[in-house]
Design a protein around this motif. Structure first.
Motif, short mmCIF file in Angstrom:
data_model
loop_
_atom_site.label_atom_id
_atom_site.label_comp_id
_atom_site.label_asym_id
_atom_site.label_seq_id
_atom_site.Cartn_x
_atom_site.Cartn_y
_atom_site.Cartn_z
N HIS A 182 3.97 7.19 3.45
CA HIS A 182 4.88 6.04 3.40
C HIS A 182 4.41 5.03 2.36
CE1 HIS A 182 1.81 4.38 6.22
NE2 HIS A 182 2.11 3.23 5.65
N GLU A 230 7.76 0.54 4.94
CA GLU A 230 7.18 -0.38 5.93
C GLU A 230 7.28 -1.81 5.40
OE1 GLU A 230 2.97 0.36 6.28
OE2 GLU A 230 2.62 -1.29 7.68
N TYR A 270 8.19 -0.11 10.65
CA TYR A 270 8.51 1.06 9.81
C TYR A 270 9.98 1.44 9.92
CZ TYR A 270 3.52 2.04 9.16
OH TYR A 270 2.19 1.97 8.83
N ALA A 285 4.38 0.69 1.77
CA ALA A 285 4.53 -0.58 2.49
C ALA A 285 4.76 -1.71 1.51
CB ALA A 285 3.28 -0.87 3.31
N VAL A 334 0.49 5.33 1.30
CA VAL A 334 -0.30 6.29 2.08
C VAL A 334 0.11 7.70 1.69
CG1 VAL A 334 -0.94 7.09 4.38
CG2 VAL A 334 -0.61 4.65 3.97
N HIS A 355 0.82 -1.21 0.00
CA HIS A 355 0.00 0.00 0.00
C HIS A 355 0.85 1.26 0.00
CE1 HIS A 355 0.35 -0.88 4.44
NE2 HIS A 355 0.60 0.41 4.48
N HIS A 392 -1.71 -3.17 13.06
CA HIS A 392 -2.63 -2.07 12.81
C HIS A 392 -4.07 -2.45 13.15
CE1 HIS A 392 0.05 0.83 11.06
NE2 HIS A 392 0.43 0.04 10.08
FE LIG Z 1 1.23 1.37 6.27
#
Ligand SMILES: [Fe+2]
Length: 292
Positions: free
Chosen positions: A194, A245, A235, A196, A142, A140, A226
């Motif tokens: 960030h 991450e 991270y 991941a 962000v 992912h 999470h």
């Molecule tokens: Fe994340």
């Protein structure tokens, strides 16, 4: 055929001031493999079937240049382009991609002017067997945005994403069975928060994190789990200053998933954003770097 939609996250593209050093870091410490090193850019793959999951390009300063998204075929690329254009989004016409991996795609810009490419028909190398400590794929991205809900609405309306969860500060949207591929967080500057990378499991996350730690890159937040997405996280900050991450066990969802709202995700502050209540607070370096 149903509504055209994006079906996956392919890769992220970073500007880096020292290309050779960044390539070394992503190969030796992060666990990716270079697949193409041409025309001044470096293309790196994970162990999955995506041609590349990270592109490094020379640039004076840290900046996310682009996020690449997958569609099933050229017809879907065209249909998504036409829908985005018809709804007034900033888009370029679809074209063949003259870069390693090839394919066919179009660029669209989000409400903050950031670039995404939706593409199909890239070369698909055979997936390698999963290893005990290397990333499989990009999991992912962000993004920070002063207009979070308008941004997530754009992903939903233009590209067929679905809202998985909305917390007090973050929207999580999905385009596959992964709980989220993109998340947008409320921070005034339209910068990268960030990226991941998925590793096969919790054990792999610990082993990969151990490799990073021994190489002088401490965990800046984590290891923890999470709330939305239920994924395990660790991270780090790369040599350019990008927050990256390792993640594993991201929740797999389908249309029966009930979209959570902020009141569903209130947690005690002493848990520091970790469902286990194990992680220490994120480092000040991390907080600074995620603001972009
Ligand atoms: Fe994340």
């Amino acid at each position: 055929m149903g509504e055209p939609r994006v079906t996956g996250l392919r890769s992220a593209e970073f500007a880096v001031p020292d290309l050779a050093a960044a390539q070394r870091f992503y190969e030796d410490c992060w666990g990716l493999e270079t697949v193409a090193d041409t025309a001044g850019a470096v293309f790196l793959r994970g162990t999955g079937a995506e041609h590349h999951i990270l592109v490094l390009r020379p640039g004076a300063e840290r900046r996310l240049l682009r996020v690449n998204l997958a569609a099933d075929d050229k017809g879907t690329v065209d249909a998504l382009h036409d829908r985005a254009a018809g709804l007034g989004a900033s888009v370029d016409p679809p074209a063949e991609i003259d870069e390693p991996g090839g394919g066919y795609g179009f660029i669209f810009r989000d409400l903050d002017g950031r670039e995404y490419m939706v593409s199909a028909g890239l070369a698909e190398p055979e997936a390698q067997p999963p290893t005990i400590d290397r990333p499989v794929k990009l999991s992912h991205v962000v993004q920070n945005s002063p207009q979070r809900q308008a941004q997530s609405a754009q992903f939903i309306d233009l590209l067929g994403f679905k809202l998985s969860d909305r917390t007090g500060y973050m929207d999580f949207v999905r385009c596959s069975s992964d709980h989220h591929a993109i998340a947008i967080t409320t921070i005034d500057a339209p910068t990268l928060n960030h990226c991941a990378f998925e590793v096969p499991n919790h054990d792999a996350l610990m082993r990969a994190s151990g490799r990073m730690k021994r190489a002088g890159h401490p965990v800046e937040w984590g290891v923890g789990r999470h709330g939305p997405g239920n994924n395990i996280f660790a991270y780090f900050i790369d040599p350019t200053g990008y927050v990256i991450e390792y993640t594993a066990e991201v929740e797999q969802v389908d249309d029966s998933y009930r979209t959570g709202m902020p009141e569903d995700w209130e947690r005690p502050p002493e848990f520091h954003g970790d469902s286990w209540g194990f992680a220490a607070p994120a480092s000040e370096r991390f907080r600074e770097a995620t603001r972009g």
